[in-house]
Write an enzyme that holds these catalytic residues in place. Structure first.
Site, PDB file in Angstrom:
ATOM      1  N   GLY A   1     -89.142 -30.527   1.057  1.00 31.73           N
ATOM      2  CA  GLY A   1     -90.429 -29.706   0.615  1.00 31.73           C
ATOM      3  C   GLY A   1     -90.677 -28.230   1.036  1.00 31.73           C
ATOM      4  CB  CYS A   2     -91.999 -25.295  -0.217  1.00 29.45           C
ATOM      5  SG  CYS A   2     -93.414 -25.997  -1.000  1.00 29.45           S
ATOM      6  CE1 TYR A   3     -97.927 -24.982   2.042  1.00 27.69           C
ATOM      7  CE2 TYR A   3     -98.154 -26.776   0.917  1.00 27.69           C
ATOM      8  CZ  TYR A   3     -98.687 -25.610   0.988  1.00 27.69           C
ATOM      9  OH  TYR A   3     -99.800 -24.912   0.495  1.00 27.69           O
ATOM     10  CB  VAL A   4     -91.244 -29.964   4.710  1.00 32.54           C
ATOM     11  CG1 VAL A   4     -90.284 -30.828   5.799  1.00 32.54           C
ATOM     12  CG2 VAL A   4     -92.212 -30.962   4.096  1.00 32.54           C
ATOM     13  CB  THR A   5     -88.367 -25.464   4.460  1.00 30.88           C
ATOM     14  OG1 THR A   5     -87.658 -26.538   3.756  1.00 30.88           O
ATOM     15  CG2 THR A   5     -87.509 -24.688   4.891  1.00 30.88           C
TER      16      THR A   5
END
Length: 348
Positions: free
Chosen positions: A144-148
């Site tokens: 996920g984008c936030y995760v990265t």
């Protein structure tokens, strides 16, 4: 040349894949699918793309493909990926379907997993942390984008066991919600800043916690995606009135007192040789990574309180989605990891 198809090519992630892969020296684009634009030319969805190839149904789009990027909503890839793999194709999935153990996925996404038996065959593609799992993989789960942004911001501290208490506030442009998302009309987002899914209720929370749990278990030279206990934290996203970009601010109460020089050295050693991680003395800005596959990270010590504040910026559509997917593909095939990818952002 690897023959590549993109499913969901009329979404934001799909358009970035077309842009990036169109200049990749080892890729031939052979098929594109879109439920909304089937039978129409790519220009119907993306007038800026000068390709005459039409959007097709899934079967036609993948007919000549060796590798398929699946840029479709959650719940669809879990049905498609097993069949594509059985047919001898590799899959890079940009949805959340194979990022988490099936029982955890079902709890956070509210979708019953159709193929939990396939999950153990998936390799998680946060490249800088779990690179050694990826070469030759048949199914890659793109993060996920936030995760990265959050995982890369915190990994050096977590690897040393220094993240006693973690609170994350992240701000994202509206493209993170997808092209068809409701609630992102201009009148709703312009001149407005709002949090949503606060304090651990956003589904990316679980993914961040699992990543940091694995980092804590493996230490500073993390390179595989093995089992581990999730690392509890508080995460709240915010929607900001811009098209793309994520800025993450992580507040960490360290397990022991730290100095700024020690903090800088810790991050320098952890990310030595990582071409897409830029450690900067300047505070990260989203324009600095716009269009690039780079993450900017700055750890900062609040000397008054002893708290560590880590800032990280990514382009949510590139390092947070399609760029990282291509980076993963490069590792899978043993290509140079940077092929087709930009390290410089667009400014202004």
């Amino acid at each position: 040349m690897v023959r590549v198809a993109i499913l969901g090519a009329s979404g934001y992630g799909g358009s970035e894949l077309i842009r990036i892969l169109g200049r990749h020296p080892e890729v031939e684009l052979v098929g594109f699918s879109s439920r909304a634009y089937a039978g129409r030319p790519l220009s119907a969805a993306w007038p800026q793309i000068d390709l005459s190839t039409p959007f097709a149904e899934v079967e036609e789009a993948v007919a000549e493909a060796e590798l398929v990027f699946v840029a479709l909503p959650n719940g669809i890839a879990m049905e498609l990926a097993p069949r594509l793999i059985a047919e001898g194709r590799r899959v890079v999935d940009l949805s959340g379907d194979f990022r988490l153990p099936p029982e955890v996925y079902e709890a956070w996404y509210g979708i019953r997993h159709a193929h939990p038996d396939v999950y153990p065959r998936a390799r998680y593609g946060l490249t800088e942390l779990f690179r050694d799992d990826l070469q030759g993989a048949e199914l890659v789960a793109n993060p996920g984008c936030y995760v990265t942004a959050a995982s890369l911001a915190l990994a050096p501290l977590t690897a040393e066991g220094l993240d006693e208490v973690v609170t994350i506030a992240a701000m994202s442009g509206v493209s993170g919600a997808g092209r068809d998302a409701g609630g992102t009309a201009f009148a709703e987002v312009n001149e407005n800043l709002r949090p949503y899914k606060p304090a651990g209720s956003h589904r990316h929370t679980a993914e961040i916690e699992f990543n940091l749990g694995r980092v804590r278990a493996q230490g500073r030279r993390v390179r595989t995606h093995g089992p581990a206990e999730p690392r509890p934290l508080s995460f709240t996203p915010h929607l900001v009135p811009m098209t793309r970009g994520i800025l993450t601010t992580a507040y960490v109460t360290p397990a022991r007192p730290l100095r700024q020089a020690e903090l800088d050295e810790l991050y320098r050693v952890f990310y030595a040789g990582e071409r897409f991680v830029r450690l900067t003395e300047d505070l990260p800005q989203t324009k600095g990574v716009y269009g690039a596959n780079t993450v900017w990270i700055r750890p900062h010590l609040d000397e008054r309180t002893g708290q560590v504040v880590v800032f990280a910026a990514i382009d949510n559509l590139v390092k947070g989605a399609s760029g990282q997917a291509v980076q993963n593909m490069n590792v899978v095939y043993g290509f140079d990891e940077g092929l087709g990818l930009e390290t410089h952002g667009l400014w202004p």
